[in-house]
Enzyme design. Structure first.
Site, PDB file in Angstrom:
ATOM      1  N   ASP A 401       0.729  -1.100   0.176  1.00 30.91           N
ATOM      2  CA  ASP A 401      -0.028   0.131   0.144  1.00 30.91           C
ATOM      3  C   ASP A 401       0.827   1.117  -0.114  1.00 30.91           C
ATOM      4  OD1 ASP A 401      -1.948  -2.000   0.292  1.00 30.91           O
ATOM      5  OD2 ASP A 401      -2.705  -1.186   2.151  1.00 30.91           O
ATOM      6  N   ASP A 428      -0.442  -4.368  -3.572  1.00 34.67           N
ATOM      7  CA  ASP A 428      -1.678  -3.392  -3.750  1.00 34.67           C
ATOM      8  C   ASP A 428      -0.941  -2.043  -3.539  1.00 34.67           C
ATOM      9  OD1 ASP A 428      -3.120  -5.545  -3.979  1.00 34.67           O
ATOM     10  OD2 ASP A 428      -4.014  -5.235  -1.797  1.00 34.67           O
ATOM     11  N   ARG A 490      -5.513  -6.378  -9.113  1.00 34.28           N
ATOM     12  CA  ARG A 490      -6.716  -7.047  -8.620  1.00 34.28           C
ATOM     13  C   ARG A 490      -7.695  -6.065  -8.252  1.00 34.28           C
ATOM     14  NH1 ARG A 490      -4.997  -9.864  -2.766  1.00 34.28           N
ATOM     15  NH2 ARG A 490      -4.238  -7.866  -1.691  1.00 34.28           N
ATOM     16  N   TRP A 492     -10.288  -4.169  -5.708  1.00 25.74           N
ATOM     17  CA  TRP A 492     -10.375  -3.840  -4.204  1.00 25.74           C
ATOM     18  C   TRP A 492     -11.680  -3.326  -4.132  1.00 25.74           C
ATOM     19  CZ3 TRP A 492      -9.086   0.820  -1.323  1.00 25.74           C
ATOM     20  CH2 TRP A 492      -9.305   0.689   0.119  1.00 25.74           C
TER      21      TRP A 492
END
Length: 627
Positions: A401, A428, A490, A492
């Site tokens: 993140d 991510d 992906r 979220w």
């Protein structure tokens, strides 16, 4: 300074220290019922773009009972008074007293008052003063009165609408008193009694001025001095002075709106910390405030509030990694009152305000996830919810993140533009729901030590009503991870929200061998129509650090600011995913390839008409303008 500040008690002094600038933001900054006072020895002061008004005591027209000036200075040097308005005060409007030297008074308005502007109060002949482009309107005397000035240079001033009180002596314009040497050039006097006069002991040279409907004394004698022996300057034509001065004197909307605050990592700049500087920016400020950051490491957290707009963080080093803003908070860190800090609390820098810019510096969260066991290893370098944000030649360092570009709420939009920059992480590490463009940048996918799954570059949570999600274009993705071990992304779904669907487009971007042949996957928590959120197990290897280089070397290293863009058309294939995730891919590309992701179909270089509704080409993408 912004807005109105009412001074209490009525008529009180505010002492101004040396090496100080006071500037009004736009044309609305007002000081009411008070005086700015410069004590003996004060120096290097600028006072600009303020209105100082209303400490007048009713019935005391001559100012004999109080000494409530707008600005008073005694025995000071190097002071600039510029673009202010002074009106309706308790004694003088501006008093320059007691051997003050190197004073400039320019583009001010003096109005509706008896004693406008006095210079002197000393037997010594020391004061050196320049007075230009000021407007004296509705005043009686001291416009200015200059006593015992070594050099008084007055040019392009406008005197008009003098008070008509029948006083045959003390209603006047400029007065050279005592042993003053005064030069007046290209000024304009309209409806003024005694427009310029001099004592027999003074010298006054007047040239090029215009007098209209003036009476009384028009004195000129002696040689005074030549101003150009001291400094160069340009004169406006006297006939143009009324129009120029009435338009450009007094507070201006454009002044004070672009402010530079200089900071140093050791706290010795204009403010001791970045947060202190940000907190000094007025709410809803209408001009840009630049924090000019000297090279160094700023180990501190910063939050730009949602009402603090038009702020710039600018590193002044030769390279972006010369200036580092860093902290080490994970989202799982406990709060004193219970719970954890979450993503908001973990971010080194949070930007909620609009029109923020960062350039030539690096943001980092250096939490060591390999050394600390904690539930909640996400550690953000930057989190944004503001609109029209620009990051230029900026580094973003972290692991999970790293960079979150978000919006205040799901159904609002926000736009973020990242160019010529560097972003690194593992899981991510580019995520959120803001419309985000990453262009001409390097993205590094860091290995977590797995042979099969080292992470996910993007995790978009685009609102289904927003046609624009993430665009990564004309960039390069690099990795130290093994082949076939990284996903491009992906979707979220925060809190399992089915309306956060995710949209990512990657094009004209080189990919490393680490990217999987099937580059897109679904998230661990997936919303299912008509049922609860389901958890899809994902392999999550233990993070083992980055043995190829020490942590500090990895964080401070990275690719150079220059970037060679990939060439060649590459190879396009197909790797479809369920339509429910609004992710489609033509992304089985390697170096030089052009992966593309869009909802409901595929994009390619040659299918420009098909981009219109889902992945608009960069030439018309709604990113913010630079600056």
């Amino acid at each position: 300074m912004a807005g109105t500040i009412a001074v209490e008690p009525f008529g009180s002094d505010i002492d101004v220290a040396s090496d100080k600038t006071i500037v009004g933001v736009g044309n609305t900054a007002e000081l009411v019922h008070g005086e700015l006072h410069l004590n003996p020895g004060t120096h290097n002061v600028i006072i600009r773009n303020l209105t100082i008004r209303d400490s007048y005591v009713e019935g005391d027209w001559d100012g004999k009972t109080t000494d409530f000036d707008a600005i008073q200075m005694d025995s000071v040097h190097h002071v600039w008074i510029d673009h202010n308005r002074f009106t309706h005060m308790g004694d003088g409007l501006l008093d320059v007293r007691k051997d003050s030297e190197y004073i400039t008074v320019s583009y001010n308005r003096f109005d509706h008052h008896n004693k406008a502007f006095g210079i002197g109060w000393t037997p010594n002949v020391k004061t050196q003063i320049t007075i230009d482009h000021n407007w004296f309107s509705g005043t009686k005397q001291r416009n200015p009165s200059a006593d015992n000035c070594a050099y008084a240079h007055l040019y392009n001033n406008y005197l008009s609408a003098q008070v008509e009180d029948g006083d045959p002596v003390f209603s006047y314009g400029n007065w050279a008193r005592g042993r003053t040497r005064m030069v007046i050039e290209n000024s304009y006097y309209e409806d003024v009694q005694h427009p310029y006069q001099a004592d027999a002991t003074a010298e006054l040279v007047q040239r090029g001025s215009v007098t209209e409907n003036t009476t009384g004394r028009h004195d000129a004698w002696g040689t005074a001095f030549e101003p150009r022996d001291f400094y160069p300057y340009e004169l406006d034509p006297a006939a143009a002075v009324p129009a120029l001065v009435t338009k450009f004197s007094g507070p201006q909307k454009s002044i004070g709106t672009d402010t530079v605050l200089r900071l140093k990592a050791d706290g010795s700049g204009d403010y001791p910390t970045l947060q202190a500087a940000v907190d000094a920016v007025p709410a809803r400020n209408d001009g840009r405030v630049t924090l000019s950051l000297a090279p160094g490491t700023y180990r501190q957290k910063v939050r730009v509030g949602k009402e603090q707009h038009r702020i710039t963080f600018a590193g002044t080093g030769r390279h972006r990694d010369d200036t580092l803003i860093v902290f080490d908070t994970p989202s799982g860190e406990a709060k004193p009152g219970g719970g954890t800090v979450g993503s908001w609390g973990s971010a080194t820098v949070v930007v909620e305000g609009d029109d923020f810019t960062a350039r030539n510096l690096t943001f980092s969260n250096d939490f060591d996830e390999a050394a600390v066991e904690i539930n909640g290893e996400q550690a953000l370098a930057v989190k944004t919810t503001g609109d029209r944000l620009l990051f230029e030649n900026t580094g973003f360092l972290g692991n999970q993140d790293t960079l979150m570009t978000d919006t205040p709420v799901l159904t609002e939009t926000a736009r973020v533009y990242v160019r010529d920059s560097y972003i690194e992480g593992d899981v991510d590490f580019i995520y959120g729901r803001a419309t985000t463009v990453v262009e001409r940048s390097v993205i590094k996918a860091l290995s977590r030590g797995s042979a099969t799954n080292n992470g996910y570059i993007t995790a978009a949570s685009t609102w289904k009503g927003n046609p624009y999600g993430f665009l990564i274009t004309r960039s390069r993705i690099v990795s130290d991870a093994p082949a076939q071990s990284f996903h491009l992304g992906r979707p979220w779904h925060p809190s399992g929200n089915p309306d956060a669907v995710g949209q990512v487009l990657i094009r004209e971007t080189a990919l490393p061998a680490a990217v999987k042949s099937a580059p897109w996957t679904r998230h661990e928590r997936v919303p299912v129509a008509g049922g609860p959120v389901q958890r899809v197990p994902q392999p999550r290897p233990r993070r083992g650090g980055h043995p190829a280089a020490p942590a500090d070397a990895r964080r401070r290293g990275g690719p150079p600011p220059g970037l060679r863009l990939p060439g060649g058309p590459g190879r396009l294939g197909a790797a479809p995913h369920p339509r429910a995730y609004r992710l489609r891919a033509s992304a089985n590309a390697r170096a030089g390839g052009v992966p593309a992701v869009r909802p409901g179909g595929s994009c390619s270089r040659t299918s420009a008409p098909g981009w219109r509704s889902a992945c608009r080409p960069a030439a018309s993408f709604p990113w913010p303008r630079a600056g």
